[in-house]
Design an enzyme around this catalytic site. Structure first.
Site, short mmCIF file in Angstrom:
data_model
loop_
_atom_site.label_atom_id
_atom_site.label_comp_id
_atom_site.label_asym_id
_atom_site.label_seq_id
_atom_site.Cartn_x
_atom_site.Cartn_y
_atom_site.Cartn_z
N ASP A 112 -83.87 -27.75 -18.77
CA ASP A 112 -84.76 -28.19 -17.49
C ASP A 112 -85.29 -28.53 -18.00
O ASP A 112 -85.85 -30.26 -16.29
CB ASP A 112 -84.45 -27.14 -16.77
CG ASP A 112 -82.31 -26.51 -16.76
OD1 ASP A 112 -82.43 -26.46 -15.67
OD2 ASP A 112 -82.17 -26.18 -17.35
N THR A 209 -76.05 -25.28 -15.04
CA THR A 209 -76.47 -24.47 -16.62
C THR A 209 -76.21 -23.75 -17.16
O THR A 209 -76.21 -23.48 -18.47
CB THR A 209 -78.37 -24.51 -16.12
OG1 THR A 209 -79.42 -25.01 -15.13
CG2 THR A 209 -79.16 -23.96 -17.65
#
Length: 441
Positions: A112, A209
């Site tokens: 990320d 995610t």
């Protein structure tokens, strides 16, 4: 006679009532410039002479087709996909320290922060930091915490390894490795608040995610918004195969088979990048760049189009995997009420938008639970891609999504509905109206 740009033309502009070429850019892209004639944004070509005669403007403003921006965005997302694949293989599968937890308890990984820093740096270098404004999901608060010190070191290392590969993707790499301060600055630079005026980018560095951590579907989503309108979108889907046949196999099986086959074979095309530019009437898909290969535009790109199915009984619908921010019970009841017979396609992230744009599914419905607010980076890129591929995206009241109110989709009527066409869309919207009062949402 309609205006149609070839796949190699650069920026075009009007000059003395003639269409002239200027500032040629190496983007391989095509599309029709047209006018929106319905609330579903159907794009149609228009007669050149009639358009000039009927216009009261003697000198129309130059047409902006965002070719350079799209070129850089696609290359940046290709690079980000490569980064994510490397992180997934090296950190997530071997080292649980590569995963931290955000305040909302959703996992955040080295990927990320690394993707956000990388894309931020590339956009700033390509267009000038003073000309780039970005809204992105991550900030440096968690990353700067003492307990994340090891993760910060991994992020800096990952970003530099990734940027060293930038020339393979036709992008500039830094003259020397970025330091910790420079990486943190690149991440924190993504602090735009958006709004109705001006130009800004939206970035979800790793959308889905949980899917990323589990080796399942996830996406890198990058979009450009100007004066409240999404003008281009790019979706990188590293685990979403180019070949639809691969969808019949479990993602883990596909990963094993891909590792056993040479990277030059067709089966290696296990991921894709899909992109579109507003007003073009076209969306494109290209495979991820093979290891040790250079990106030669357009990297075997091919056009994608939504499905022609408009009978709900034959349609496939997508919904989020997570139940925390979506009501599966309502969508299940709604699916039954319109006659949907197929099992829902539950996938993480904006891969759902890619599935509809490619014709792998026909309907995406998301109805959030009370208190949840949709963020613009979770929808912007996917919306423009579906629209240009021939589909329709609105809220549940049939109104266009509003990206001009900041980081949230303010004023959203109940939920988001995306479909493969206007006829199917009308049926779903009517079904939502008929079922809503009896729901618990």
């Amino acid at each position: 006679m309609a205006i149609k740009f070839s796949h190699n033309l650069g920026l075009e502009k009007w000059n003395d009532n003639k269409l002239t070429r200027s500032n040629k850019i190496h983007l391989n892209f095509s599309g029709k410039f047209g006018c929106s004639l319905s609330k579903f944004r159907k794009t149609q070509s228009f007669p050149v002479m009639e358009g000039l005669k009927s216009s009261s403007l003697l000198a129309p403003e130059p047409v902006i087709n965002y070719s350079q921006e799209l070129d850089v965005a696609v290359r940046a997302v290709q690079l980000a996909c490569s980064l994510c694949q490397r992180v997934q293989n090296s950190l997530i599968s071997k080292n649980s320290d590569g995963v931290q937890s955000k305040d909302d308890n959703s996992p955040v990984t080295v990927a990320d922060w690394s993707v956000q820093a990388t894309v931020s740096w590339i956009l700033s270098e390509s267009f000038g930091s003073s000309n780039v404004s970005i809204i992105a999901e991550e900030d440096i608060q968690n990353l700067s915490m003492a307990k994340a010190g090891g993760v910060l070191k991994d992020v800096v290392k990952t970003v530099n390894e990734c940027l060293a590969e930038a020339p393979r993707f036709g992008l500039k790499s830094p003259k020397m490795a970025l330091g910790t301060t420079e990486v943190l600055e690149a991440i924190s630079r993504c602090n735009s608040l958006g709004g109705p005026a001006g130009r800004f980018w939206t970035l979800d560095p790793v959308d889905g995610t949980l899917g990323f951590v589990r080796g399942d579907q996830y996406a890198i989503a990058l979009a450009l918004i100007e004066d409240g309108e999404v003008v281009l979108g790019v979706l990188g889907c590293p685990n979403y195969p180019m070949r639809k046949e691969w969808l019949n196999y479990h993602h883990r099986y596909h990963r094993i088979i891909s590792k056993l086959t040479p990277p030059t074979s067709e089966s290696w095309d296990k991921g894709c990048v899909i992109y579109a530019r507003r007003g073009s009437g076209e969306a494109w898909m290209q495979p991820l760049l093979h290891v040790n290969k250079n990106l030669v535009w357009p990297n075997s790109a091919k056009p994608v189009r939504v499905s022609s199915i408009d009978n709900p009984a034959l349609a496939t619908f997508c919904e989020p995997v997570e139940k925390a921010n979506s009501s599966h019970s309502f969508t299940a009841g709604l699916a039954h009420s319109v006659g949907l017979r197929k099992q829902p396609l539950r996938v993480y992230s904006m891969v759902k938008y890619a599935a509809i744009a490619r014709g792998d599914a026909e309907i995406f419905m998301k109805f959030a639970r009370a208190g949840y607010k949709e963020k613009i980076w979770d929808h912007a890129a996917g919306v423009v891609i579906i629209q240009e591929a021939g589909g329709v995206v609105t809220d549940a009241g049939g109104r266009p999504l509003d990206f001009s109110k900041g980081i949230y989709l303010e004023g959203l009527d109940r939920g988001v509905v995306a479909t493969a066409g206007a006829n199917l869309h009308d049926k779903i919207i009517r079904a939502v109206d008929a079922s809503w009062d009896s729901s618990s949402l």
